[in-house]
Design a protein around this motif. Structure first.
Motif, PDB file in Angstrom:
ATOM      1  N   ILE A   7       0.819  -0.995   0.213  1.00 27.35           N
ATOM      2  CA  ILE A   7      -0.037  -0.039   0.144  1.00 27.35           C
ATOM      3  C   ILE A   7       0.925   1.331  -0.160  1.00 27.35           C
ATOM      4  CG2 ILE A   7      -1.856   1.243   1.303  1.00 27.35           C
ATOM      5  CD1 ILE A   7      -2.586  -1.434   2.541  1.00 27.35           C
ATOM      6  N   PRO A   8       0.855   2.044  -1.075  1.00 27.34           N
ATOM      7  CA  PRO A   8       1.634   3.067  -1.238  1.00 27.34           C
ATOM      8  C   PRO A   8       1.540   4.105  -0.009  1.00 27.34           C
ATOM      9  CG  PRO A   8       0.650   2.843  -3.222  1.00 27.34           C
ATOM     10  CD  PRO A   8       0.020   1.729  -2.392  1.00 27.34           C
ATOM     11  N   ILE A  15      -7.670   6.011   2.322  1.00 25.64           N
ATOM     12  CA  ILE A  15      -7.803   4.975   1.324  1.00 25.64           C
ATOM     13  C   ILE A  15      -6.872   4.042   1.736  1.00 25.64           C
ATOM     14  CG2 ILE A  15      -7.159   4.283  -0.942  1.00 25.64           C
ATOM     15  CD1 ILE A  15      -7.799   7.162  -1.811  1.00 25.64           C
ATOM     16  N   ARG A  16      -5.673   3.999   2.479  1.00 32.14           N
ATOM     17  CA  ARG A  16      -4.847   3.057   3.125  1.00 32.14           C
ATOM     18  C   ARG A  16      -5.804   2.160   4.013  1.00 32.14           C
ATOM     19  NH1 ARG A  16      -1.060   6.912   4.157  1.00 32.14           N
ATOM     20  NH2 ARG A  16      -0.760   6.163   6.220  1.00 32.14           N
ATOM     21  N   GLU A  17      -6.436   3.012   4.903  1.00 32.09           N
ATOM     22  CA  GLU A  17      -6.974   2.395   6.049  1.00 32.09           C
ATOM     23  C   GLU A  17      -8.257   1.447   5.358  1.00 32.09           C
ATOM     24  OE1 GLU A  17      -8.408   5.649   8.406  1.00 32.09           O
ATOM     25  OE2 GLU A  17      -6.237   6.015   9.226  1.00 32.09           O
ATOM     26  N   ALA A  58       2.598  -4.003  -8.296  1.00 32.80           N
ATOM     27  CA  ALA A  58       1.297  -3.992  -8.058  1.00 32.80           C
ATOM     28  C   ALA A  58       0.701  -2.791  -7.282  1.00 32.80           C
ATOM     29  CB  ALA A  58       1.201  -5.482  -7.283  1.00 32.80           C
ATOM     30  N   LEU A  59      -0.401  -2.456  -7.883  1.00 29.73           N
ATOM     31  CA  LEU A  59      -0.905  -0.983  -7.147  1.00 29.73           C
ATOM     32  C   LEU A  59      -2.487  -1.600  -6.959  1.00 29.73           C
ATOM     33  CD1 LEU A  59      -1.420   1.805  -6.396  1.00 29.73           C
ATOM     34  CD2 LEU A  59      -2.001   2.251  -8.738  1.00 29.73           C
ATOM     35  N   THR A  60      -2.944  -1.424  -5.595  1.00 34.40           N
ATOM     36  CA  THR A  60      -4.260  -1.927  -5.199  1.00 34.40           C
ATOM     37  C   THR A  60      -4.821  -0.776  -4.753  1.00 34.40           C
ATOM     38  OG1 THR A  60      -3.618  -4.057  -4.739  1.00 34.40           O
ATOM     39  CG2 THR A  60      -5.423  -3.503  -3.652  1.00 34.40           C
ATOM     40  N   LEU A  61      -6.183  -0.577  -5.286  1.00 35.87           N
ATOM     41  CA  LEU A  61      -7.057   0.627  -4.858  1.00 35.87           C
ATOM     42  C   LEU A  61      -8.316  -0.051  -4.458  1.00 35.87           C
ATOM     43  CD1 LEU A  61      -6.049   3.321  -7.280  1.00 35.87           C
ATOM     44  CD2 LEU A  61      -5.770   3.418  -4.650  1.00 35.87           C
ATOM     45  N   PRO A  62      -9.506   0.581  -3.515  1.00 34.60           N
ATOM     46  CA  PRO A  62     -10.703   0.100  -3.526  1.00 34.60           C
ATOM     47  C   PRO A  62     -11.347   1.028  -4.427  1.00 34.60           C
ATOM     48  CG  PRO A  62      -9.907   1.735  -1.709  1.00 34.60           C
ATOM     49  CD  PRO A  62      -8.720   1.401  -2.494  1.00 34.60           C
ATOM     50  N   LEU A  63     -12.375   0.519  -5.240  1.00 35.97           N
ATOM     51  CA  LEU A  63     -13.276   1.275  -5.884  1.00 35.97           C
ATOM     52  C   LEU A  63     -14.726   0.923  -5.750  1.00 35.97           C
ATOM     53  CD1 LEU A  63     -11.227   0.963  -9.192  1.00 35.97           C
ATOM     54  CD2 LEU A  63     -11.327   3.019  -7.803  1.00 35.97           C
ATOM     55  N   ILE A  64     -15.579   1.931  -5.837  1.00 34.84           N
ATOM     56  CA  ILE A  64     -16.943   1.480  -5.798  1.00 34.84           C
ATOM     57  C   ILE A  64     -17.495   0.756  -7.076  1.00 34.84           C
ATOM     58  CG2 ILE A  64     -19.173   2.440  -6.011  1.00 34.84           C
ATOM     59  CD1 ILE A  64     -18.172   5.092  -4.629  1.00 34.84           C
TER      60      ILE A  64
END
Length: 152
Positions: A7-8, A15-17, A58-64
């Motif tokens: 997690i950057p 967002i990290r949380e 790898a880049l992970t993000l939460p998205l609706i």
């Protein structure tokens, strides 16, 4: 299992949380309080992992997201209406092969842009789910991409 991702530190704390909660407790992380972004209620989110087009990491993000109705998932590359596409979307242009987590379901997927009638239908579905997308589109001259993630 999804690719190893970090997690950057550059991501905003919320967002990290959210990513950390999702990884620790997928059922709790699956939902996001939309009031944090100007929406209403608890909305479903997925974790999208792309491969950095420059870094190769790898880049992970939460998205609706919303299900498309035919087994896929729809996400919006809004970046809050910023003038440029989000980095994760640019990564998809370089490599559409991604990893997705929806609650505790992990899978590989291929990303593609929705176009024409499909785009309009999915855009309206997403706006109905999270109204601020309309404001985001009004803030920018670019057409905000509607992305379909199809399990492979």
């Amino acid at each position: 299992m999804l690719m190893d991702t970090q997690i950057p530190a550059s991501l905003p704390d919320w967002i990290r949380e959210h990513i950390e909660l999702y990884q620790r407790d997928p059922e709790a992380g699956h939902y996001w309080d939309a009031s944090l972004g100007g929406g209403e209620g608890m909305l479903t989110t997925l974790l999208l992992t792309t491969t950095g087009r420059k870094s190769g990491k790898a880049l992970t993000l939460p998205l609706i997201y919303r299900p498309t109705g035919d087994g896929g998932y729809c996400v919006i590359a809004s970046k809050g209406g910023a003038p440029a596409h989000p980095a994760w979307y640019l990564n998809l242009e370089s490599n559409p092969e991604v990893e997705v987590q929806v609650a505790s379901d992990h899978f590989k997927a291929r990303a593609r842009d929705a176009e024409g009638e499909e785009r309009e239908r999915l855009w309206q579905m997403m706006v109905d789910y999270y109204a601020p997308y309309t404001d985001y589109q009004a803030k920018t001259e670019r057409q905000i991409p509607v992305v379909v993630l199809e399990r492979i």
